[in-house]
Design a protein around this motif. Structure first.
Motif, PDB file in Angstrom:
ATOM      1  N   ALA A   5       0.856  -1.184   0.000  1.00 33.13           N
ATOM      2  CA  ALA A   5       0.000   0.000   0.000  1.00 33.13           C
ATOM      3  C   ALA A   5       0.890   1.231   0.000  1.00 33.13           C
ATOM      4  N   GLN A   6       0.408   2.305  -0.624  1.00 35.84           N
ATOM      5  CA  GLN A   6       1.165   3.559  -0.646  1.00 35.84           C
ATOM      6  C   GLN A   6       0.217   4.720  -0.397  1.00 35.84           C
ATOM      7  N   TYR A   7       0.647   5.626   0.482  1.00 32.35           N
ATOM      8  CA  TYR A   7      -0.150   6.798   0.814  1.00 32.35           C
ATOM      9  C   TYR A   7       0.626   8.062   0.456  1.00 32.35           C
ATOM     10  N   LEU A   8      -0.085   9.032  -0.102  1.00 27.75           N
ATOM     11  CA  LEU A   8       0.469  10.348  -0.395  1.00 27.75           C
ATOM     12  C   LEU A   8       0.030  11.302   0.698  1.00 27.75           C
ATOM     13  N   ILE A   9       0.981  12.002   1.318  1.00 26.86           N
ATOM     14  CA  ILE A   9       0.673  12.951   2.387  1.00 26.86           C
ATOM     15  C   ILE A   9       1.002  14.358   1.907  1.00 26.86           C
ATOM     16  N   THR A  10       0.002  15.234   1.941  1.00 25.97           N
ATOM     17  CA  THR A  10       0.196  16.631   1.576  1.00 25.97           C
ATOM     18  C   THR A  10      -0.179  17.503   2.771  1.00 25.97           C
ATOM     19  N   HIS A  11       0.201  18.776   2.712  1.00 25.40           N
ATOM     20  CA  HIS A  11      -0.129  19.688   3.800  1.00 25.40           C
ATOM     21  C   HIS A  11      -0.748  20.959   3.251  1.00 25.40           C
ATOM     22  N   ARG A  15       1.103  24.777   6.640  1.00 24.32           N
ATOM     23  CA  ARG A  15       1.308  23.442   7.216  1.00 24.32           C
ATOM     24  C   ARG A  15       0.478  23.217   8.464  1.00 24.32           C
ATOM     25  N   HIS A  16      -0.695  23.794   8.547  1.00 22.45           N
ATOM     26  CA  HIS A  16      -1.532  23.563   9.728  1.00 22.45           C
ATOM     27  C   HIS A  16      -2.166  22.178   9.724  1.00 22.45           C
ATOM     28  N   ASN A  17      -2.583  21.713   8.555  1.00 22.43           N
ATOM     29  CA  ASN A  17      -3.282  20.436   8.462  1.00 22.43           C
ATOM     30  C   ASN A  17      -2.636  19.559   7.391  1.00 22.43           C
ATOM     31  N   TYR A  18      -2.937  18.260   7.466  1.00 24.36           N
ATOM     32  CA  TYR A  18      -2.425  17.299   6.488  1.00 24.36           C
ATOM     33  C   TYR A  18      -3.597  16.581   5.827  1.00 24.36           C
ATOM     34  N   ASP A  19      -3.350  16.072   4.634  1.00 26.48           N
ATOM     35  CA  ASP A  19      -4.313  15.220   3.933  1.00 26.48           C
ATOM     36  C   ASP A  19      -3.601  13.963   3.463  1.00 26.48           C
ATOM     37  N   VAL A  20      -4.314  12.847   3.540  1.00 22.57           N
ATOM     38  CA  VAL A  20      -3.759  11.549   3.141  1.00 22.57           C
ATOM     39  C   VAL A  20      -4.604  11.003   1.997  1.00 22.57           C
ATOM     40  N   SER A  21      -3.938  10.640   0.906  1.00 17.39           N
ATOM     41  CA  SER A  21      -4.629  10.133  -0.278  1.00 17.39           C
ATOM     42  C   SER A  21      -3.921   8.890  -0.786  1.00 17.39           C
ATOM     43  N   THR A  22      -4.622   8.163  -1.650  1.00 15.01           N
ATOM     44  CA  THR A  22      -3.956   7.111  -2.396  1.00 15.01           C
ATOM     45  C   THR A  22      -3.151   7.782  -3.510  1.00 15.01           C
ATOM     46  N   THR A  26      -7.273   9.585  -4.433  1.00 16.71           N
ATOM     47  CA  THR A  26      -8.482   9.352  -3.655  1.00 16.71           C
ATOM     48  C   THR A  26      -8.214   9.751  -2.202  1.00 16.71           C
ATOM     49  N   ARG A  27      -8.978  10.712  -1.680  1.00 15.32           N
ATOM     50  CA  ARG A  27      -8.741  11.222  -0.335  1.00 15.32           C
ATOM     51  C   ARG A  27      -9.208  10.197   0.703  1.00 15.32           C
ATOM     52  N   LEU A  28      -8.346   9.877   1.648  1.00 19.98           N
ATOM     53  CA  LEU A  28      -8.651   8.895   2.688  1.00 19.98           C
ATOM     54  C   LEU A  28      -8.839   9.540   4.060  1.00 19.98           C
ATOM     55  N   ARG A 161      -5.218  -2.026  11.505  1.00 13.36           N
ATOM     56  CA  ARG A 161      -4.793  -1.306  12.704  1.00 13.36           C
ATOM     57  C   ARG A 161      -3.321  -0.927  12.611  1.00 13.36           C
ATOM     58  N   PHE A 162      -2.512  -1.842  12.088  1.00 22.05           N
ATOM     59  CA  PHE A 162      -1.100  -1.530  11.925  1.00 22.05           C
ATOM     60  C   PHE A 162      -0.914  -0.416  10.899  1.00 22.05           C
ATOM     61  N   SER A 163      -1.632  -0.478   9.785  1.00 26.92           N
ATOM     62  CA  SER A 163      -1.495   0.557   8.754  1.00 26.92           C
ATOM     63  C   SER A 163      -1.851   1.928   9.310  1.00 26.92           C
ATOM     64  N   LEU A 164      -2.921   1.993  10.108  1.00 28.80           N
ATOM     65  CA  LEU A 164      -3.314   3.263  10.719  1.00 28.80           C
ATOM     66  C   LEU A 164      -2.267   3.733  11.719  1.00 28.80           C
ATOM     67  N   MET A 165      -1.722   2.808  12.501  1.00 28.59           N
ATOM     68  CA  MET A 165      -0.694   3.165  13.474  1.00 28.59           C
ATOM     69  C   MET A 165       0.567   3.661  12.771  1.00 28.59           C
ATOM     70  N   ALA A 166       0.950   3.007  11.700  1.00 25.30           N
ATOM     71  CA  ALA A 166       2.126   3.450  10.943  1.00 25.30           C
ATOM     72  C   ALA A 166       1.904   4.837  10.375  1.00 25.30           C
ATOM     73  N   LEU A 167       0.702   5.098   9.885  1.00 26.62           N
ATOM     74  CA  LEU A 167       0.384   6.394   9.304  1.00 26.62           C
ATOM     75  C   LEU A 167       0.379   7.487  10.368  1.00 26.62           C
ATOM     76  N   ILE A 168      -0.290   7.241  11.492  1.00 25.69           N
ATOM     77  CA  ILE A 168      -0.365   8.254  12.549  1.00 25.69           C
ATOM     78  C   ILE A 168       1.015   8.524  13.132  1.00 25.69           C
ATOM     79  N   SER A 169       1.769   7.469  13.431  1.00 22.99           N
ATOM     80  CA  SER A 169       3.084   7.672  14.039  1.00 22.99           C
ATOM     81  C   SER A 169       4.046   8.350  13.068  1.00 22.99           C
ATOM     82  N   GLY A 170       3.953   8.022  11.771  1.00 27.56           N
ATOM     83  CA  GLY A 170       4.815   8.659  10.789  1.00 27.56           C
ATOM     84  C   GLY A 170       4.538  10.147  10.655  1.00 27.56           C
TER      85      GLY A 170
END
Length: 201
Positions: A5-11, A15-22, A26-28, A161-170
């Motif tokens: 899986a790959q996620y794109l992170i933009t701000h 840089r107040h907020n972030y967005d996570v997309s495929t 596609t916004r996740l 759960r692991f994918s979400l944890m990896a995303l949040i911690s990253g």
């Protein structure tokens, strides 16, 4: 190796907020940054394109500590929240670890470490499963001048759960680094110094 899986992170601007997309845009998740709102989590992950959607997880930065509390779930439903902890290892190292229960019931320890051999950004981190020393994810981090914060590649299918944890911690590591850089720059400016930019991770 090809990611599972790959996620794109933009701000957003400033840089107040972030967005996570495929990778096909596609916004996740929308990640609300509450650095100036005491009492709220520092990062709130909404499972939607904006802050009106359901909460999938939160992150709280501990005061007077480099550690973070990460909640998987919605704080308004505390009985169904799972709290994990992201710990900084050592004083000078930028290494963080967490131990969590995976969807199959096993508990494993994972560590974020800086890497120069993996990733495609200017400053990259790899997430290593400590028992096997397997790289399970890589965060490729961009520069502060780009709207793209980076990419998270997940290589092991360890469950949602692991994918979400990896995303949040990253993203937590990115935001902690951004705030540290901002504080350093402001301190340098107030002292009459120049102060440099550099990466955001």
């Amino acid at each position: 190796m090809n990611p599972a899986a790959q996620y794109l992170i933009t701000h957003s601007f400033w840089r107040h907020n972030y967005d996570v997309s495929t990778t096909n845009k596609t916004r996740l998740f929308h990640v609300a940054n509450s650095s100036f709102m005491p009492g709220k989590p520092d990062l709130t992950f909404h499972r939607s394109p904006d802050a009106n959607g359901p909460i999938a997880g939160v992150c709280k930065f501990r005061h007077f500590s480099s550690d973070c509390e990460i909640g998987l779930g919605d704080p308004e439903r505390p009985n169904r929240m799972d709290w994990e902890y992201l710990h900084k290892q050592g004083f000078m190292k930028r290494t963080y670890w967490f131990r969590m229960q995976l969807d199959d019931g096993t508990k494993q320890t994972f560590t974020w470490k800086r890497t120069h051999s993996l990733g495609s950004g200017s400053e990259n981190h790899k997430l290593v499963e400590e028992t096997s020393q397997t790289v399970v994810a890589v965060f490729s981090c961009g520069s502060i001048s780009s709207k793209t914060t980076g990419y998270l590649d997940i290589y092991s299918n360890l469950g949602p759960r692991f994918s979400l944890m990896a995303l949040i911690s990253g993203i937590a590591l990115i935001e902690k680094g951004r705030r540290t850089n901002q504080t350093t720059a402001l301190s340098g400016a107030s002292a009459g110094g120049g102060g440099g930019g550099g990466g955001v991770c």
